[in-house]
Design an enzyme around this catalytic site. Structure first.
Site, short mmCIF file in Angstrom:
data_model
loop_
_atom_site.label_atom_id
_atom_site.label_comp_id
_atom_site.label_asym_id
_atom_site.label_seq_id
_atom_site.Cartn_x
_atom_site.Cartn_y
_atom_site.Cartn_z
N MET A 85 11.12 -2.15 22.58
CA MET A 85 11.32 -3.46 21.96
C MET A 85 12.21 -3.29 20.74
O MET A 85 11.77 -2.75 19.72
CB MET A 85 9.97 -4.06 21.58
CG MET A 85 9.11 -4.38 22.79
SD MET A 85 7.36 -4.45 22.40
CE MET A 85 7.02 -2.74 22.02
N TYR A 132 5.67 -3.21 17.48
CA TYR A 132 6.64 -2.93 16.42
C TYR A 132 8.04 -3.04 17.00
O TYR A 132 8.35 -2.40 18.02
CB TYR A 132 6.43 -1.53 15.83
CG TYR A 132 7.44 -1.17 14.78
CD1 TYR A 132 7.29 -1.61 13.46
CD2 TYR A 132 8.56 -0.40 15.09
CE1 TYR A 132 8.23 -1.29 12.50
CE2 TYR A 132 9.50 -0.08 14.13
CZ TYR A 132 9.33 -0.52 12.84
OH TYR A 132 10.26 -0.21 11.88
N ASP A 170 -7.09 6.08 -3.52
CA ASP A 170 -6.38 4.89 -3.04
C ASP A 170 -5.97 4.02 -4.23
O ASP A 170 -6.80 3.35 -4.83
CB ASP A 170 -7.28 4.10 -2.09
CG ASP A 170 -6.51 3.01 -1.34
OD1 ASP A 170 -5.38 2.70 -1.76
OD2 ASP A 170 -7.05 2.48 -0.36
N ILE A 181 -3.33 -4.97 26.83
CA ILE A 181 -1.96 -5.47 26.70
C ILE A 181 -0.99 -4.32 27.00
O ILE A 181 -1.11 -3.24 26.42
CB ILE A 181 -1.69 -6.01 25.28
CG1 ILE A 181 -2.73 -7.06 24.88
CG2 ILE A 181 -0.27 -6.56 25.18
CD1 ILE A 181 -2.72 -8.29 25.73
N VAL A 218 3.24 -3.17 27.58
CA VAL A 218 4.63 -3.56 27.29
C VAL A 218 5.52 -2.95 28.36
O VAL A 218 5.24 -1.89 28.91
CB VAL A 218 5.06 -3.08 25.89
CG1 VAL A 218 4.25 -3.78 24.82
CG2 VAL A 218 4.93 -1.58 25.75
N CYS A 242 0.80 -1.23 0.00
CA CYS A 242 0.00 0.00 0.00
C CYS A 242 0.83 1.27 0.00
O CYS A 242 0.53 2.22 -0.73
CB CYS A 242 -0.99 -0.01 1.16
SG CYS A 242 -0.26 0.17 2.81
N HIS A 286 -2.81 1.28 6.72
CA HIS A 286 -3.05 1.32 5.28
C HIS A 286 -2.80 2.74 4.80
O HIS A 286 -3.17 3.70 5.47
CB HIS A 286 -4.48 0.88 4.95
CG HIS A 286 -4.76 0.86 3.47
ND1 HIS A 286 -3.99 0.15 2.58
CD2 HIS A 286 -5.70 1.49 2.73
CE1 HIS A 286 -4.45 0.33 1.36
NE2 HIS A 286 -5.48 1.14 1.42
#
EC number: 2.3.2.13
Length: 687
Positions: free
Chosen positions: A483, A583, A358, A477, A479, A277, A335
């Site tokens: 990371m 990520y 698009d 969730i 963290v 994309c 996207h």
């Protein structure tokens, strides 16, 4: 009787016109001007000069293979005393000896493209015709009468003239900027953009009508949207999402549009492998900016792909929370598309401005894989009858998500998932700064506002209007730390019990690699607790360790891991789902510029990277490019392995041709560490 007027030569004043029309980088060998604005030329005659009392000069312009005055692709106009607004005109500016300086003005709604300019000179009964030359006419964001007019000079500089920028990737919780070299003024790119228009199916079907309709940025934008992908035509890019790119270039490896467009042209307009994309969007941005339409690349996080236009993405999951059955309707981690600035005379007032286009081939529109242009304002208002493709774009930023959990006994239960909200952090590069601008508010009203409810009512978005279920339990969730690629790290399912009841629950905590378009890969960490006690009014965090040795062989080039937690209370049949996309940060590419950065003087770029992995890297390459800094991509291969923790360093020669601010964009590839990006701003001074 006066002797015949004979033209010796015509000077198209490339330098002056290039400066006045903001096309200096395009005017080195040909005349490129913007419509609705005067340009200059000088006629040099033999023997004598033009005399108004005895000579008659008539000019003609034609574009396309079948020019006609009715279609607006042909015009004849005499020399006049004054400019006539909205028409082709030629007026005298200065006259000396045997030279005649003229000003030609084009209509602000003339079709764009390549024109031939001719002169008919007659004296009495004598007459001659001369071809003065060719010029390319572009849209003009500086002309108030042009449909693409922008009243901010800063925005015109950014959205028409800037050749570098950023595309945003990563996840909504960790947005990553990727440098990109649009390069719309690089050698040969304008010619390639015109070829792209000339091989589109509408031109091949009816060239005269297609060239006539090139007066409209709405039409041109729609053509470009379809031609950047190759699903219906001789388009530029072939899309691929399965991580098998051996016979082409991985989408993550591209760092600019120039190489892609040149490959397409040099191979006879054959599709270039491969795009996803952001590559489709970036190439479309290059083409549209090159043609003069203000354009920017936009990223939508948690972007819905709604195939049946019901504004609902339904996931059917097994008892472990894994998606089963048809996966065609998905939530993409992000996207990308483009927005272009233009008026919409075909629509009701108020829908001018930014239009979404698009070029990624997802669904057909009027029989072609293209999307838009649709006014961003219409998406915000929920006006789904607006041309073009409003329902699809509205769903991308507003679709609701429903999760169904099917147990072994066949029973199906609705799960509550507060973690997945479609249409977050809609992002584009800021004007004049290397920073992100959040433009979510241009697509959506504030959540829960009366304006939002009105827009959803107008769009018949009944799912969003329904009251949300509340259970007194919440889960998300979390963290623990940053990371980095190659590291081990912990994630946590953080559960809150806001009730006076004590519960004994089952908890499944699972991590899987994932592509940016939502396709899941293998597991890289899992934990299953059969008896998790949740006391009244309490909080609890359950850790999951994700190890490099588990994800190293299955991580895609998107660097994404999806963590899913499913909490089940069997007594009251309560199902709570939480997901988060993680990520993994690549190492930094360091770039040093050695030497004094001056025009047409050699520079050296020193590029380095430290291997962050606990294993050696092999097959390492650095690739660099930058509009105004390199004529083409430069690649350096590293023959030896780069050991764990070791720094690899190379030097590359640059020859900057143009003054001003430029970006040097770098990509690093290896067998285990891929698509690492870096950039350095370089200001080039005068020679």
């Amino acid at each position: 009787m006066a002797e015949e007027l004979v033209l010796e030569r015509c000077d198209l004043e490339l330098e002056t016109n290039g400066r006045d029309h903001h096309t200096a980088d395009l005017c080195r060998e040909k005349l490129v001007v913007r419509r609705g604005q005067p340009f200059w030329l000088t006629l040099h005659f033999e023997g004598r000069n033009y005399e108004a009392s005895v000579d008659s000069l008539t000019f003609s312009v034609v574009t396309g293979p079948a020019p006609s005055q009715e279609a607006g692709t042909k015009a004849r106009f005499p020399l006049r005393d004054a400019v006539e607004e909205g028409d082709w005109t030629a007026t005298v500016v200065d006259q000396q000896d045997c030279t005649l300086s003229l000003q030609l003005t084009t209509p602000a709604n003339a079709p764009i493209g390549l024109y031939r300019l001719s002169l008919e000179a007659s004296t009495g009964y004598q007459g001659s015709s001369f071809v003065l030359g060719h010029f390319i006419l572009l849209f003009n964001a500086w002309c108030p009468a042009d449909a693409v007019y922008l009243d901010s000079e800063e925005e015109r500089q950014e959205y028409v003239l800037t050749q570098q920028g950023f595309i945003y990737q990563g996840s909504a919780k960790f947005i990553k900027n990727i440098p990109w070299n649009f390069g719309q003024f690089e050698d040969g790119i304008l010619d390639i953009c015109l070829i792209l228009l000339d091989v589109n199916p509408k031109f091949l079907k009816n060239a005269g009508r297609d060239c006539s309709r090139r007066s409209s940025p709405v039409y041109v934008g729609r053509v470009v949207s379809g031609m950047v992908n190759c699903n219906d035509d001789q388009g530029v890019l072939l899309g691929r999402w399965d991580n098998n790119y051996g016979d082409g270039v991985s989408p993550m490896s591209w760092i600019g549009s120039v190489d892609i467009l040149r490959r397409w042209k040099n191979h006879g307009c054959q599709r270039v492998k491969y795009g996803q994309c952001w590559v489709f969007a970036a190439v479309a941005c290059t083409v549209l900016r090159c043609l003069g339409i203000p354009t920017r690349v936009v990223t939508n996080y948690n972007s819905a792909h709604d195939q049946n236009s019901n504004l609902l993405i339904e996931y059917f999951r097994n008892e472990f929370g894994e998606i089963q059955g048809d996966k065609s309707e998905m939530i993409w981690n992000f996207h990308c598309w483009v927005e272009s600035w233009m008026t919409r005379p075909d629509l009701q007032p108020g829908y001018e401005g930014w239009q979404a286009l698009d070029p990624t081939p997802q669904e057909k529109s009027e029989g072609t894989y293209c999307c838009g242009p649709v006014p961003v304002r219409a998406i915000k208002e929920g006006d789904l009858s607006t041309k073009y493709d409003a329902p699809f774009v509205f769903a991308e930023v507003n679709a609701d998500v429903v999760d169904w959990i099917q147990q072994d006994d066949g029973s199906v239960h609705k799960s509550i998932n507060r973690s997945l909200i479609v249409g977050l952090k809609i992002s584009t590069k800021s004007v004049g700064r290397d920073e992100r601008e959040d433009i979510t508010h241009t697509y959506k009203y504030p959540e829960g506002s009366s304006e939002e409810r009105e827009a959803f009512t107008r769009a018949n978005h009944l799912n969003k209007l329904a009251e949300k279920e509340e259970t007194g339990m919440a889960m998300r969730i979390r963290v623990g730390q940053s990371m980095n690629m190659g590291s081990d790290f912990d994630v946590f399912a953080h559960i809150t019990n806001n009730t006076a009841e004590e519960y004994v629950c089952r908890l499944l905590l699972c991590a899987r690699t994932v592509s940016y378009n939502g396709i899941l890969g293998p597991e890289c960490g899992t934990k299953y607790l059969l008896n998790l006690n949740l006391e009244p009014f309490s909080e609890k965090s359950v850790p999951l360790c994700i190890l490099y040795e588990k994800y190293r062989d299955c991580l895609t080039e998107s660097n994404l891991i999806k963590v899913r937690a499913l909490l089940v209370e069997p007594v009251i049949n309560s199902y709570l789902l939480a997901e988060r996309d993680l990520y993994l940060e690549n190492p930094e590419i360091k770039i040093r510029i050695l030497g004094e950065p001056k025009q047409k003087r050699k520079l050296v770029a020193e590029v380095s990277l430290q291997n962050p992995l606990p294993v050696a890297l092999e097959g390492c390459t650095f690739t660099v490019e930058g509009a105004g800094l390199t004529e083409e991509q430069k690649t350096v291969e590293i023959p030896d392995p780069v050991e764990a923790g070791e720094e690899v360093k190379v030097r590359m020669d640059l020859l900057p041709l143009h003054m001003g601010l430029h970006k040097l964009v770098v990509n690093f590839e290896s067998d285990k560490l891929k698509a690492v990006k870096g950039f350095r701003n370089v200001i080039i001074g005068p020679a």
